[in-house]
Design an enzyme around this catalytic site. Structure first.
Site, PDB file in Angstrom:
ATOM      1  N   HIS A  86       0.854  -1.189   0.000  1.00  0.00           N
ATOM      2  CA  HIS A  86       0.000   0.000   0.000  1.00  0.00           C
ATOM      3  C   HIS A  86       0.885   1.233   0.000  1.00  0.00           C
ATOM      4  CE1 HIS A  86      -3.476   2.561   0.658  1.00  0.00           C
ATOM      5  NE2 HIS A  86      -2.673   3.270   1.423  1.00  0.00           N
ATOM      6  N   ASP A 165     -15.102   2.631   7.143  1.00  0.00           N
ATOM      7  CA  ASP A 165     -14.014   3.442   6.591  1.00  0.00           C
ATOM      8  C   ASP A 165     -14.457   4.168   5.332  1.00  0.00           C
ATOM      9  OD1 ASP A 165     -11.163   4.308   6.289  1.00  0.00           O
ATOM     10  OD2 ASP A 165     -11.414   3.188   4.438  1.00  0.00           O
ATOM     11  N   ARG A 172     -13.968  12.732   5.769  1.00  0.00           N
ATOM     12  CA  ARG A 172     -12.689  13.399   6.064  1.00  0.00           C
ATOM     13  C   ARG A 172     -12.277  14.304   4.918  1.00  0.00           C
ATOM     14  NH1 ARG A 172      -9.142   8.654   6.331  1.00  0.00           N
ATOM     15  NH2 ARG A 172      -7.438  10.134   6.471  1.00  0.00           N
ATOM     16  N   LYS A 191      -8.626  -1.497   6.030  1.00  0.00           N
ATOM     17  CA  LYS A 191      -8.883  -2.091   4.712  1.00  0.00           C
ATOM     18  C   LYS A 191      -7.904  -3.241   4.440  1.00  0.00           C
ATOM     19  CE  LYS A 191      -8.777   1.773   2.271  1.00  0.00           C
ATOM     20  NZ  LYS A 191      -9.090   3.124   2.709  1.00  0.00           N
TER      21      LYS A 191
END
Length: 429
Positions: A86, A165, A172, A191
């Site tokens: 990631h 999320d 956000r 995630k």
């Protein structure tokens, strides 16, 4: 049935810098997912977390609660180990494209559940959708079948993974709480842990084009995420990498796919190759393949073979011509000297304004838009030389893109020519 907590009390506790209890965290994430906690209340809580932070134990519980808000994928039926990567997001960061097939060469499955771009950072799915026919949406069964058959998949995360999320991420973005370290760490790791990978390598970007501008805050984020992964039983390592200037020589969608294919063909820019190989080594070592030589697999065509299978398996044509912009404009050097600065954020904004990115999640993107670089920091340039080429389908966008680049370029008459370090540090559990 009465709720066990009052949302206002939870907000007030974090507003006053108190530690949220495990029960409060479990309830607020579940209640927000169910719609009991209103958007404006979660906005207030997100800002309180942004301003006052969270302790490690709070972040771990928050992450776990977000994982439990949805389903978890299970790769235990696969005949090979899994490893994932990631990136915290950058400009010109196309590393996932060559990396996933490269790691798969060595018998390690790569379940790369990726996202779309927002703002100045590009999205992996937007890039791959420049390939005619390529499909980002796969069912869990299709993901498992492709991992077993091809060894690598790059696709959209299913809506069942960490739905809390998904809601909080969108919130956000509209409430200026994206850069909160606890919220970034828990968002990414909820995630990735729910995704079910056996090992994870994090590419934490540092510099003007990254969320984390300073090395110290980037290292703190890396340490937090490595601890979250390790505690959840996922072998996790992080590399801190430079994002002060764009990666490679292209920023955009089709442009970055073209460059990725060059890397898979054994060429491509040195910085992209270096980071791809460094991350591949980490992913392979985490999956138990310490002796693998990923650099050789880029050179001899094995990674390209897996890329072609991976693209074809998702409906794409690996031989199709990529779309090309109808309109281009060059940006020229204004003086002789050494190019000492080429700001990643400014180049990212220019690419976004040319049509490669989106301001809102529902906005379309242009496959052809972006910025092509002809020189990188540390190189000597001459006045009038091409520094960049701007690409777009809509030429009225050129002026705003040029405005974004107004302070992006620094040329010093007697600057030092130099190589920059890509990997700045490593954090392991």
């Amino acid at each position: 049935m009465a709720e066990p907590f009052d949302t206002v009390d939870v907000i007030r506790a974090k507003r006053d810098s108190e530690r949220l209890s495990d029960e409060q965290i479990d309830w607020v994430i579940d209640a927000y997912t169910r719609g009991v906690v209103a958007e404006e209340q979660m906005s207030a809580l997100a800002m309180a977390i942004f301003l006052n932070g969270m302790e490690r134990a709070e972040i771990a519980r928050w992450t776990d609660a977000m994982i439990r808000s949805g389903e978890r994928m299970d790769f235990s039926t696969l005949s090979r180990p899994t490893s994932d990567k990631h990136s915290t997001g950058g400009v010109g960061d196309k590393i996932t494209l060559p990396l996933a097939p490269l790691v798969a060469v060595f018998g390690v499955a790569v379940p790369q559940l990726s996202g779309r771009g927002l703002g100045h950072t590009g999205g992996t799915l937007d890039k791959l959708e420049a390939i005619p026919g390529w499909n980002a949406s796969l069912s869990n069964d299709e993901v498992l079948a492709q991992l077993e058959d091809v060894g690598a998949v790059i696709c959209a995360a299913g809506s069942g993974l960490a739905p809390a999320d998904k809601k909080l991420y969108a919130l956000r973005d509209t409430t200026s709480t994206v850069e909160s370290l606890p919220l970034i760490a828990s968002s990414i790791m909820s995630k990735k842990i729910a995704e079910g990978t056996g090992s994870l390598v994090l590419d934490v970007k540092v510099g003007s084009g990254a969320f984390m501008k300073e090395l110290d805050t980037a290292r703190e984020l890396a340490e937090t995420m490595v601890a979250l992964g390790t505690d959840a039983g996922v072998r996790t390592v992080a590399l801190l990498t430079d994002m002060s200037t764009p990666l490679g020589l292209t920023v955009g969608n089709a442009l970055e796919v073209r460059e990725s294919v060059e890397v898979l063909a054994g060429g491509g820019p040195a910085d992209v190759v270096e980071l791809t190989v460094a991350l591949a080594r980490e992913m392979l070592a985490a999956a138990g393949q310490e002796d693998a030589d990923p650099a050789a697999a880029l050179q001899d065509g094995r990674a390209m073979d897996v890329w072609r299978k991976m693209i074809a398996a998702q409906g794409g044509d690996p031989d199709a011509a990529l779309p090309v912009a109808e309109h281009t404009e060059d940006v020229l050097a204004e003086a002789d000297g050494v190019l000492t600065g080429l700001d990643a954020y400014d180049v990212g904004v220019a690419s976004w304004r040319l049509g490669a990115g989106r301001a809102r999640k529902e906005d379309p993107v242009q496959a052809v838009a972006g910025v092509e670089l002809h020189a990188k920091p540390g190189e000597r340039v001459r006045a009038g030389q091409k520094l960049m080429t701007l690409h777009t389908a809509t030429p009225e966008r050129f002026d705003r893109a040029r405005e974004a680049l107004a302070g992006a370029v620094v040329i010093e008459p007697d600057g030092a020519t130099r190589e920059r370090a890509i990997v700045l540090d490593r954090v392991a559990g």
